[in-house]
Structures are given as C-alpha cells and as structure tokens.
Design an enzyme around this catalytic site. Structure first.
Site, short mmCIF file in Angstrom:
data_model
loop_
_atom_site.label_atom_id
_atom_site.label_comp_id
_atom_site.label_asym_id
_atom_site.label_seq_id
_atom_site.Cartn_x
_atom_site.Cartn_y
_atom_site.Cartn_z
CB SER A 189 -0.98 0.01 1.19
OG SER A 189 -1.82 -1.12 1.15
NE ARG A 190 3.72 2.38 -4.86
CZ ARG A 190 3.57 1.19 -5.45
NH1 ARG A 190 3.39 0.12 -4.69
NH2 ARG A 190 3.61 1.05 -6.75
#
Length: 211
Positions: A189-190
């Site tokens: 999810s970065r």
C-alpha cells in the site's frame, strides 16, 4: 508501448522496524549487503554516485563499491573524469544501492576524500591486466573520435608497460565518509519503511521517515 503510468508493483517481501535494525548504520548496511550477496543478485555491488558541478547541476553514474569499513565507502576511478573534476571542486556526494529483487534501497551522503596512495596502488595491482591497461588507455569523459582511439591507446600501453603497468597518476580511489544513511524497505500500500541515521555530536541518531 505499454502505458508507463499504469505500471504497478506491490512490495510485500520484508519489513524494517526500528527495534529490529542495528543501532549503527554501518552494521545495518553490512547485514543488507550480505543478504544481497547471498541472494545472488546481479551486481549487488553496483551503486549510483551523484556529484554536483560548478553550474549546480547534479550528475549520476553507476560505479562499483570496492571497500566498506568504519572509515567509509570506497570506489576507484579516473581522477580526470567528470565525477573526479566535480569532486575536486565540491567534495561531497551521495550514493544509492537499489536491490530490486529484495525491494530495498540504501542511500548514503557525506564528504569525499581520496584514498591513500598505498590503498590505490594495492587495489590497482589486484585488477586484471586488461583493466590496468585500460586505465592508461582511456581519457575518461573526454570526447574521442572513435573506439579505434581506445584500442590503439590500449595496444600502446601494452607495449610500453608489458605485464606490469604501474598505477597511472590520474587514477585512484575515493572514500565517502558518511554523515547520513537511509534504509528503505518496500511495503504494501506504499506505506514503505524508511529509517534514517544521522550524526549528532559524534553519535548516530536513528529516526523513521514518512514514505
């Protein structure tokens, strides 16, 4: 051609937590470097070197790490190259290792100094003969008319120096003395893990950065 903007990857191989990382950035780097070696990555010793010219414009190139210890990180090159000229004017640089398969990046910043004559001599004489002759043949970063110029210069160096070429006076080592390290581990999810080490009063302070 595939739409570049649509390229995606989810980073999910590992994590980097403050409590599980080394208090000393050199030790953390040695751990990650050893893991990169054990993973048999292609050229895990390749690093991007960034310098800055008189005009304030940065330039980068890939070089190979040839030594690391408490004194710093070492590579060797032609002192008359663009990077050599820029370091002579501004002796500070940044290094980056990108181990794609491990989803890891290491960034290092600091001042740069030349290695000793003895260190440069020792490493030069450990190189293959064709590499030693190449150091004499290449006027690195200068414009040449064709590859034939290099081939001719290498042949002339072989005739002149035979099997024991000395180290050229324009070739030797540099050592980056770190004052900042950053370790980046890709996460899902970065929400990547970023740990920065910076020197404060001679000691290393470790802190987490937002991704």
């Amino acid at each position: 051609m595939e739409d570049i903007a649509s390229l995606r990857k989810s980073y999910e191989k590992a994590e980097l937590d403050e409590t599980a990382s080394a208090a000393d950035p050199l030790h953390q780097f040695q751990l990650w470097f050893e893991q990169a070696l054990q993973s048999q990555l292609p050229e895990p010793n390749a690093m991007t070197l960034a310098t800055v010219g008189d005009d304030g414009r940065p330039s980068t190139r890939v070089v190979l790490i040839k030594g690391v210890d408490a004194r710093g990180i070492v590579w060797y090159t032609n002192y008359g190259s663009r990077k050599g000229r820029e370091l002579a004017q501004r002796p500070f640089a940044a290094l980056q290792f990108h181990w794609v398969e491990l989803e890891r990046v290491v960034r290092i910043e600091g001042r740069v100094e030349k290695t000793s004559e003895e260190e440069s001599d020792a490493y030069f004489h450990s190189r293959p003969l064709d590499s030693r002759l190449g150091a004499w043949a290449s006027p690195q970063s200068q414009v040449i008319s064709s590859r034939a110029v290099l081939v001719k210069a290498a042949a002339e160096a072989a005739v002149r120096h035979a099997l024991n070429p000395p180290r050229p006076p324009h070739w030797g080592g540099y050592r980056l003395v770190p004052d900042a390290w950053e370790f980046w581990q890709g996460r899902k999810s970065r929400l990547h893990d970023r740990l920065r080490y910076r020197q404060v009063g001679g000691a290393w302070v470790r802190e987490r950065l937002a991704p």
